[in-house]
Design a protein around this motif. Structure first.
Motif, mmCIF file in Angstrom:
data_model
loop_
_atom_site.group_PDB
_atom_site.id
_atom_site.type_symbol
_atom_site.label_atom_id
_atom_site.label_comp_id
_atom_site.label_asym_id
_atom_site.label_seq_id
_atom_site.Cartn_x
_atom_site.Cartn_y
_atom_site.Cartn_z
ATOM 1 N N UNK A 15 2.912 13.505 -6.350
ATOM 2 C CA UNK A 15 3.279 12.961 -4.525
ATOM 3 C C UNK A 15 2.915 11.417 -5.137
ATOM 4 N N UNK A 16 3.938 10.702 -3.790
ATOM 5 C CA UNK A 16 3.272 9.180 -3.628
ATOM 6 C C UNK A 16 2.118 9.198 -2.966
ATOM 7 N N UNK A 17 1.934 10.228 -2.299
ATOM 8 C CA UNK A 17 0.692 10.392 -1.606
ATOM 9 C C UNK A 17 -0.949 10.209 -2.929
ATOM 10 N N UNK A 18 -0.436 11.132 -3.824
ATOM 11 C CA UNK A 18 -1.712 11.021 -5.075
ATOM 12 C C UNK A 18 -1.667 9.670 -5.808
ATOM 13 N N UNK B 174 -1.201 7.032 -4.311
ATOM 14 C CA UNK B 174 -1.847 5.891 -3.309
ATOM 15 C C UNK B 174 -3.300 6.069 -3.267
ATOM 16 N N UNK B 175 -3.646 7.255 -3.448
ATOM 17 C CA UNK B 175 -4.815 7.708 -3.567
ATOM 18 C C UNK B 175 -5.499 7.325 -4.142
#
Lengths: 167, 582
Positions: free
Chosen positions: A62-65, A67-68
């Motif tokens: 996931x992109x959120x991961x 970015x995290x």
């Protein structure tokens, strides 16, 4: 806005092809994300949305991961880097030997905050953790060159030197 | 089962090997406080509230992740344990935005409760406040990072259970924040608005967008004919907001409370669920007979619809074109009902009480305005309705017996079971089976499609057709099922998908139960039981036998799938890009 180091000028297709090669090389291996981010940053100089998005899609993370992870490690950057990447060591030894004053001088001289890049794309400024040259504290690195035992008055000469080289 | 001998606080116990200290303590009725823990969803031992002393261990251990073993000696209340928990809690509180008086979760906050239980009277530390901006751009979900305690329950729910994965932990140290990629608003990322993150948040960092003001304003307007409709799942959960046991059926109290709030008409969304079955059943039969796109996939769950639009656009043609029941209802109210009662549709205000936060997003989709006016004006969650009832000073438990208004208050049991996973499938089967056979079938219960198993498959013999069906609930399960269909490993005629685990009874707008309840009691099952009880209690249990729906077709729509029905009751879908690059 810097133009010489961003994605919107020449060589886009070639870089994208290279990025896909990097992703392909690590795909299906465990812990692929960080090495891919490293190589992608070497390729682009930083990790903008479009690059992170391609990595997320390619590795099926996931992109959120993504970015995290990018924002967790100081080594990864969301902003373009200058032709000359200035890193000011803020490790314990450098800090007590006056790294703060060195950083302030650089900020003043270049008109930058930490994490930013000059409009002409020449210099970017970062604060980093210990680079392992405590004996030379306080230390800065400009690309692969190390400058040690600095005092704020040394800064101007160093900056001028790089400006001259790039003329 | 292999058992081991352990000692907790000098009490000797025999417990199954492999369970955690927290579970063992529970068996002994010893309470260990937890905060980040949520059984099966978030077991990461991060918050350190559940620390215990383990004899022989170098440091305190987190009970939620520490497995029992033979001879283990545990102390849950030693001075070291008590002090460690207090310090930890004070540190968590030190940079928490402590506006408890006006917090939506006040008195239903796990942090507040812990502070009380641990007898925190003074916070020894003053932390630097984050002063993060509040994200309230989504029509469904509000995120306030200043109240976030970084327990990561929402992240785990979004990523591991729902496979939506639009939130994660960003940055590090004091700057750590739960957010979306590039700090985008939830309205700009592929969030499906399911609200499951809200239901697992122990504090007030995640909440629904409160729309109660809009409803109060409409109720206060004498020119407005304000109609309320309630989804099936609301009546089996609303009681929890007023301290009633989980699984209480409060249909009558709910209707009575809505009347007292001043709604002109109190209708039942289940009536529209029956209408949905007429349309969707017809659609299914047409697709099977005429070689249409199969499997037909249900479209009642707006969280699922948005998930499909973002992640599985290749299945958009499989989606039933039926609007969800409350949207169908809104369209009927602003056309048929308006005409019949001589009310200008511009003066009709439709409020839907839903167990769902995604319906808030759905209601503002431009496709959902068949009459030129929004089909539904405002969607309130079960929680918001409870707030309105409390605000109006209504004693919810002491209300006279009431039933829904005519003509849109009568529903079949088939309409009721929409609230539980497998319900739409079962309701459709009840009708489709009779249409195909042309006779009345007594056994209406299709138990194969009931229950909380993530993916349920059934093969049903209906007059000359062997119908292959599948039911998935929770988007993680939906993803598994769709990937299977995509890979050609399974094929079905009919698929039901609900975004929330357990279906609407466990929707993102339902009453929030703390971890200490939902870790050990299956809310999905308890609330679904009440749904099936209500189904059994009703005289009519098949959608096509609902006289109000029959009248609607006779007087207005013609027949299921007619041109008029399509205009008012059907919709279309759009492919949505994930994280568009400007």
């Amino acid at each position: 806005m810097s133009t010489n180091n961003c994605c919107c000028c020449g060589g886009v297709d070639e870089r994208e092809q290279k990025l896909q090669e990097i992703i392909g090389k690590y795909k299906n291996t465990k812990g692929a994300l960080i090495p891919v981010l490293h190589e992608a940053q070497d390729l682009y100089g930083y990790l903008p949305l479009e690059v992170q998005k391609k990595i997320a899609e390619g590795l099926e993370v996931p992109l959120a991961e993504v970015y995290g992870v990018v924002t967790f490690y100081t080594q990864f950057s969301l902003n373009p880097k200058g032709k000359y990447k200035i890193q000011v060591c803020m490790g314990t030894a450098c800090y007590v030997k006056g790294a703060g004053a060195i950083l302030d001088k650089l900020k003043e001289k270049l008109g930058l905050n930490v994490g930013e890049c000059t409009d002409d794309g020449l210099f970017s400024l970062e604060a980093c953790r210990c680079i392992g040259a405590c004996g030379l504290a306080p230390v800065i690195m400009i690309n692969d060159d190390v400058y040690g035992r600095l005092v704020p008055d040394d800064i101007e000469g160093i900056i001028e030197k790089y400006k001259k080289i790039s003329e | 089962m292999e058992m081991v001998n352990i000692t907790i606080d000098t009490r000797k116990l025999q417990v199954p090997a492999g369970i955690t200290v927290l579970e063992a303590a529970r068996i002994a009725n010893i309470d260990i406080p937890t905060l980040c823990f949520l059984k099966d969803i978030n077991e990461i031992g991060a918050c350190r509230m559940c620390v215990v002393e383990v004899k022989g261990a170098r440091s305190l251990q987190a009970a939620c992740v520490y497995p029992v073993s033979e001879g283990l000696e545990i102390y849950t209340q030693s001075p070291a344990v008590r002090e460690a928990r207090k310090v930890t809690l004070e540190l968590i509180l030190s940079n928490h935005d402590k506006k408890c008086l006006t917090c939506v979760r006040s008195r239903n906050c796990e942090l507040q409760k812990l502070a009380e239980e641990l007898n925190i009277k003074d916070i020894r530390f003053e932390g630097e406040m984050g002063n993060f901006p509040v994200d309230d751009l989504s029509p469904s979900i509000v995120r306030d990072p200043n109240k976030c305690i970084l327990c990561r329950r929402c992240v785990s729910m979004c990523k591991n259970v729902q496979s939506v994965a639009v939130i994660d932990t960003m940055e590090r140290g004091f700057r750590t924040i739960v957010s979306s990629a590039f700090n985008k608003s939830l309205s700009e990322v592929p969030c499906v608005n399911c609200g499951q993150c809200i239901t697992v948040c122990p504090v007030g960092a995640l909440r629904e967008k409160d729309d109660t003001d809009k409803v109060w304003k409409a109720l206060d307007d004498p020119d407005m004919h304000v109609i309320v409709q309630t989804a099936p799942a609301v009546r089996v959960a609303l009681g929890e907001e007023f301290g009633m046991p989980i699984g209480s059926r409060v249909t009558s109290n709910m209707v009575a409370a809505l009347r007292r709030l001043g709604f002109n008409k109190v209708f039942d969304t289940d009536t529209a669920a029956d209408l949905t079955i007429m349309e969707e059943g017809t659609e299914l039969l047409n697709r099977i007979k005429n070689g249409g796109k199969l499997p037909l996939i249900t479209s009642c769950s707006p969280g699922w619809i948005k998930f499909c639009e973002h992640n599985y656009p290749e299945f958009l043609d499989n989606l039933s074109t039926c609007k969800s029941p409350h949207e169908m209802f809104g369209a009927v109210l602003k056309s048929y009902y308006a005409e019949k009662n001589g009310i200008d549709p511009s003066k009709i205000f439709v409020v839907s009480i839903m167990p769902c936060t995604a319906k808030k997003f759905e209601a503002q989709r431009p496709e959902m305005s068949a009459t030129g006016y929004p089909d539904v004006d405002v969607v309130l969650t079960t929680r918001e309705l409870a707030r309105m009832i409390r605000e109006a000073g209504i004693d919810f438990k002491d209300l006279p017996e009431r039933t829904f208004d005519d003509p849109m208050g009568e529903a079949s049991g088939a309409g009721v079971i929409f609230g539980a996973t497998g319900g739409v499938m079962e309701a459709a089967l009840r009708t489709v089976a009779e249409i195909l056979s042309g006779k009345s079938i007594d056994n209406v219960e299709y138990t194969q499609v009931r229950g909380v198993e993530g993916i349920k498959e059934a093969t049903i013999e209906l007059e000359g057709i062997t119908l292959k069906a599948a039911v998935a609930h929770g988007l993680g399960n939906a993803k598994k099922l769709l990937d299977k269909i995509k890979a050609g490993e399974a094929d079905y005629h009919f698929v039901e998908i609900m975004a929330c685990p357990g279906g609407c009874v466990n929707g993102g707008g339902q009453p929030i139960q703390p971890s200490e309840v939902r870790s050990w009691i299956d809310l999905r099952q308890e609330r679904a039981k009440a749904i099936y009880e209500e189904d059994k209690s009703l005289p009519i249990r098949k959608s096509h036998e609902n006289p109000k729906v029959k009248a609607l077709y006779d007087e207005f729509l013609g027949e299921p799938g007619s041109h008029k029905a399509h205009e008012l009751l059907h919709t279309h879908y759009v492919k949505r890009e994930n994280y568009p690059v400007e």
